[in-house]
Write a protein that holds these residues in place. Sequence first.
Motif, short mmCIF file in Angstrom:
data_model
loop_
_atom_site.label_atom_id
_atom_site.label_comp_id
_atom_site.label_asym_id
_atom_site.label_seq_id
_atom_site.Cartn_x
_atom_site.Cartn_y
_atom_site.Cartn_z
N MET A 234 47.50 39.54 55.36
CA MET A 234 47.00 38.31 54.75
C MET A 234 45.56 38.49 54.31
N ALA A 235 45.20 37.81 53.22
CA ALA A 235 43.84 37.90 52.71
C ALA A 235 43.31 36.51 52.40
N GLU A 236 42.05 36.32 52.66
CA GLU A 236 41.38 35.04 52.41
C GLU A 236 40.45 35.20 51.22
N LYS A 237 40.59 34.32 50.23
CA LYS A 237 39.70 34.35 49.07
C LYS A 237 38.36 33.73 49.44
N VAL A 238 37.28 34.40 49.04
CA VAL A 238 35.94 33.89 49.33
C VAL A 238 35.05 34.11 48.11
N THR A 239 33.96 33.39 48.07
CA THR A 239 32.91 33.61 47.07
C THR A 239 31.57 33.53 47.77
N PHE A 240 30.62 34.28 47.25
CA PHE A 240 29.25 34.18 47.75
C PHE A 240 28.30 34.49 46.60
N LYS A 241 27.09 34.02 46.71
CA LYS A 241 26.12 34.15 45.63
C LYS A 241 25.52 35.54 45.60
N SER A 242 25.49 36.13 44.41
CA SER A 242 24.86 37.44 44.25
C SER A 242 23.35 37.30 44.33
N THR A 243 22.65 38.40 44.47
CA THR A 243 21.19 38.36 44.54
C THR A 243 20.56 37.99 43.20
N SER A 244 21.36 38.09 42.11
CA SER A 244 20.83 37.74 40.79
C SER A 244 21.29 36.35 40.33
N GLY A 245 22.12 35.67 41.13
CA GLY A 245 22.49 34.30 40.83
C GLY A 245 23.97 34.01 40.67
N PRO A 246 24.71 34.77 39.83
CA PRO A 246 26.14 34.49 39.65
C PRO A 246 26.92 34.63 40.95
N MET A 247 28.05 33.92 41.02
CA MET A 247 28.90 33.97 42.20
C MET A 247 29.80 35.20 42.14
N LEU A 248 29.94 35.85 43.27
CA LEU A 248 30.80 37.03 43.40
C LEU A 248 32.08 36.64 44.12
N ALA A 249 33.20 37.16 43.64
CA ALA A 249 34.50 36.84 44.23
C ALA A 249 34.95 37.97 45.15
N GLY A 250 35.49 37.59 46.29
CA GLY A 250 35.93 38.60 47.25
C GLY A 250 37.21 38.20 47.94
N LEU A 251 37.78 39.17 48.63
CA LEU A 251 38.93 38.96 49.50
C LEU A 251 38.60 39.52 50.87
N ILE A 252 38.93 38.77 51.90
CA ILE A 252 38.80 39.29 53.25
C ILE A 252 40.21 39.59 53.75
N ASP A 253 40.51 40.87 53.91
CA ASP A 253 41.79 41.27 54.49
C ASP A 253 41.69 41.04 55.99
N LEU A 254 42.44 40.05 56.46
CA LEU A 254 42.31 39.60 57.85
C LEU A 254 42.96 40.58 58.81
N PRO A 255 42.33 40.83 59.94
CA PRO A 255 42.86 41.81 60.90
C PRO A 255 44.17 41.36 61.52
#
Length: 252
Positions: free
Chosen positions: A1-22
């Motif tokens: 299973m993976a959880e979709k996440v976003t966090f702010k880059s150091t330059s401003g735009p939002m970065l999209a990620g996935l956390i593959d859950l253990p």
Amino acid sequence: MAEKVTFKSTSGPMLAGLIDLPEGEVRGWGVFSHGFTLGKDSPAAARICKQLAAEGIGMLRFDNLGLGDSEGDWGDGSFTHKVADTVEATRFMAERGTPAELLVGHSFGGAAVLAAANDSVGVDAVATVGAPFQPAHVEHNYDAVLSRVMEDGESPWMAGGKSLTLRKAFVHDVRRADLRHKIMQLKKPLLVMHSPTDTTVGIENASDIFNTARHPRSFVALEGSDHLLTKKGQAQRAARIIAAWAHQYLID
């Protein structure tokens, strides 16, 4: 299973990620940095992180600026941005209560985790897969447009089916980056993994990284693997080795 996440880059735009859950007992958490223009869903990134999750290590993999599902323009980024956003990813993981003890990087991402490690939040161990000793190694990818970039300041560039803009600032940033001192000053255990038959990033890069690093350091040859770890089982094998090596550093 993976959880979709976003966090702010150091330059401003939002970065999209996935956390593959253990799966099963949680052994730890980590952050994965993908190759040059590959993205979080590239075979190496997805397969390594999924296998690490199967080994009990949850992994955040994210698209760098302007790639995949992330906001922004790839052409506005640089190696410096990639390193800073890797550090930011570890900060994000710490703030959500799953601090990343492990940094893993493939290819250009391997260079990024080496540069980011000492500034990362909570990281206790670093592993590279097919990493170049110097970030400027990527220059061979855009040789065909380099002269135009240097003359005009930028040029359109096709990379892996993606239309990107390569800018002179990126070229200069990569040429200025020097990993030697970062590796010498690395204060964390290092695992260097590389295929002896890698035709994209030669095995001599692994030798240079390993010989520059201080102990504790380890090297594993990924015999039979290609640079992108596309053949069946290659990425999963690399992940199982990383999980076994990292075990002692994930124990509280």
